[in-house]
Design an enzyme around this catalytic site. Structure first.
Site, PDB file in Angstrom:
ATOM      1  NE  ARG A  59      33.463  35.935  45.120  1.00  0.00           N
ATOM      2  CZ  ARG A  59      32.866  36.898  45.827  1.00  0.00           C
ATOM      3  NH1 ARG A  59      32.951  36.912  47.120  1.00  0.00           N
ATOM      4  NH2 ARG A  59      32.151  37.831  45.226  1.00  0.00           N
ATOM      5  CB  THR A  60      37.886  36.305  39.644  1.00  0.00           C
ATOM      6  OG1 THR A  60      36.663  35.602  39.783  1.00  0.00           O
ATOM      7  CG2 THR A  60      38.660  35.723  38.485  1.00  0.00           C
ATOM      8  CE  LYS A  89      44.616  58.427  28.140  1.00  0.00           C
ATOM      9  NZ  LYS A  89      46.072  58.221  28.148  1.00  0.00           N
ATOM     10  NE  ARG A 110      35.442  38.900  36.081  1.00  0.00           N
ATOM     11  CZ  ARG A 110      34.964  38.462  37.253  1.00  0.00           C
ATOM     12  NH1 ARG A 110      34.369  39.314  38.072  1.00  0.00           N
ATOM     13  NH2 ARG A 110      35.067  37.205  37.594  1.00  0.00           N
ATOM     14  CG  HIS A 138      34.161  32.919  35.682  1.00  0.00           C
ATOM     15  ND1 HIS A 138      35.539  32.838  35.795  1.00  0.00           N
ATOM     16  CD2 HIS A 138      33.752  33.713  36.712  1.00  0.00           C
ATOM     17  CE1 HIS A 138      35.926  33.555  36.848  1.00  0.00           C
ATOM     18  NE2 HIS A 138      34.871  34.102  37.408  1.00  0.00           N
TER      19      HIS A 138
HETATM   20  N1  ASP Z   1      31.564  36.054  40.480  1.00  0.00           N
HETATM   21  C1  ASP Z   1      30.896  35.300  39.447  1.00  0.00           C
HETATM   22  C2  ASP Z   1      31.131  35.907  38.074  1.00  0.00           C
HETATM   23  O1  ASP Z   1      31.938  36.815  37.942  1.00  0.00           O
HETATM   24  C3  ASP Z   1      29.445  35.116  39.738  1.00  0.00           C
HETATM   25  C4  ASP Z   1      28.622  36.364  39.799  1.00  0.00           C
HETATM   26  O2  ASP Z   1      29.134  37.479  39.620  1.00  0.00           O
HETATM   27  O3  ASP Z   1      27.422  36.215  40.027  1.00  0.00           O
HETATM   28  O4  ASP Z   1      30.544  35.463  37.125  1.00  0.00           O
END
Ligand code: ASP
Length: 312
Positions: A59-60, A89, A110, A138
Site C-alpha cells: 500500500r505505502t 555492497k 522505508r 509511520h
Molecule cells: N503496513 C503497516 C506498516 O508498514 C502495518 C503493518 O505492516 O502491519 O507498518
C-alpha cells in the site's frame, strides 16, 4: 500549508502535524479526491519522486507512486533496496540518500531501523518522507488514518478509540496516537496481548495530553462504547523470538462477528493492513468495516502531502 523540520520539508514524525496543519492537509486531500474523480491540470509536472524501500510494502509504496503519477510527476523506485541497491555492497543509508537526492526531488524512505528517517533527513538535500522506520513511526499512514476517522465519523474530538493488537511494535499505532492526542476528550482503550503492550513513554505522553487511558482484557469487552477500533497485526518480523503465548492471546483480540455485534452502530473498524487473521473476513461486508476505504484514502492524502512538500 507548510511542513518543515529544520530547513527542509522533511516528514519524519507525526509530531510535525499540529491540528491547523492537519486541517489544511485534509482540505487539500478532499480536493485531491475530487481531482481523482474529475481530473485536472498536472500539479507537479517535471518533478521526480524516488521510493527507497528497504522493507516490503504494498500500500505505502504503490499509493505514493500512484499519488505522484496522478499529480503529473514521475517516479523512480527501488522496491527491495536491501537486496537490489548498493546496500548489499555495504553502502551506508546516508550515502545512498545523498546519491538518490541527486536523481529526485524527494525521497520516500522505508527502513527497518528506528530513527532511519531522521538520519536520512540529516544528510539529504531533498525532502525525505518517512514511510516507516522499524518500530518507530509511520507518519503518512497516521495522516490517512486520521483523515479516514474524520471522513467516516465527521469529527476528531471526544473520540473513544480502541487500539488493538501489537501495540509495542506497531509503528502506525505510535504515529496515530501522537496525532489523536492533540484533540480534546480522547479516550484510548489498549487491547492487546500482555507481551505487546504500548511502551510506557507513549502511555505517559497520552495521559499528559489529557487523554483517558484504559486497558481491556479482550476486544469484546473493549468495543462496547467505542467509536473507532484500530486493529493491527502482530509484527512477527520485529520479534526476537516467536511469541507463542501472544499468538494464543491474540485470539481474544480478533475482530469477529461476535465483536461486531457488541460494537455500536455508528462505529468503524480500521486496520493499516496487511491483516493476517486478526479480522475475520466475514466482517468485511459490515458497513462499519472501514479498512478498505481507509487504504483507498492513501492516494488523495499522499497527493496532498506531496503537493505540499514539493509545491511552490
Ligand atoms: N503496513 C503497516 C506498516 O508498514 C502495518 C503493518 O505492516 O502491519 O507498518
Amino acid at each position: 500549508m507548510e511542513i518543515r523540520s529544520g530547513g527542509t520539508r522533511h516528514v519524519v514524525s507525526a509530531e510535525q502535524f499540529p491540528p491547523a496543519l492537519l486541517e489544511a492537509l485534509f482540505a487539500s486531500a478532499g480536493e485531491m479526491a475530487r481531482r481523482l474523480r474529475a481530473g485536472g491540470p498536472p500539479l507537479l509536472p517535471g518533478r521526480v519522486m524516488a521510493t527507497l524501500f528497504y522493507e516490503p510494502s504494498t500500500r505505502t509504496r504503490l499509493s505514493f507512486e500512484s499519488a505522484m503519477l496522478r499529480l503529473g510527476g514521475q517516479v523512480v523506485s527501488t522496491e527491495n533496496a536491501r537486496d537490489f541497491s548498493s546496500a548489499i555492497k555495504g553502502e551506508t543509508l546516508e550515502d545512498s540518500v545523498r546519491i538518490v537526492g541527486g536523481y529526485a526531488d524527494c525521497i520516500v524512505l522505508r527502513h527497518p531501523e528506528e530513527g532511519a528517517a531522521a538520519r536520512a533527513a540529516a544528510v539529504s538535500t531533498v525532502p525525505v518522507i518517512n514511510a516507516g522506520d522499524g518500530r518507530g513511526e509511520h507518519p503518512t499512514q497516521a495522516l490517512l488514518d486520521l483523515y479516514t476517522i474524520r471522513s467516516e465519523l465527521g469529527r476528531l474530538e471526544g473520540l473513544r478509540v480502541v487500539m488493538a493488537g501489537d501495540l509495542a511494535n506497531g509503528r502506525t499505532v505510535h504515529s496515530l496516537i501522537r496525532l489523536l492526542s492533540q484533540y480534546r476528550g480522547l479516550r484510548v482503550t489498549l487491547a492487546g496481548p500482555e507481551e505487546l503492550r504500548l511502551p510506557a513513554p507513549a502511555v505517559q505522553a497520552l495521559r499528559q495530553s489529557g487523554a483517558e487511558v484504559r486497558e481491556a482484557q479482550s476486544l469484546l469487552e473493549a468495543v462496547v462504547d467505542a467509536d473507532v477500533v484500530y486493529q493491527t497485526r502482530i509484527q512477527a518480523e520485529r520479534l526476537s523470538q516467536p511469541l507463542a503465548a501472544a499468538g494464543q492471546d491474540a485470539a481474544r483480540f480478533r475482530v469477529t462477528r461476535e465483536v461486531m455485534a457488541a460494537l455500536p452502530p455508528g462505529a468503524v473498524v480500521m486496520h493499516p493492513l496487511p491483516r493476517v487473521g486478526e479480522i475475520d473476513p466475514e466482517v468485511d461486508s459490515d458497513p462499519r468495516a472501514a479498512y478498505f476505504r481507509q487504504a483507498r484514502n492513501g492516494v488523495p492524502v499522499r497527493m496532498a502531502l506531496l503537493a505540499s512538500v514539493l509545491g511552490e
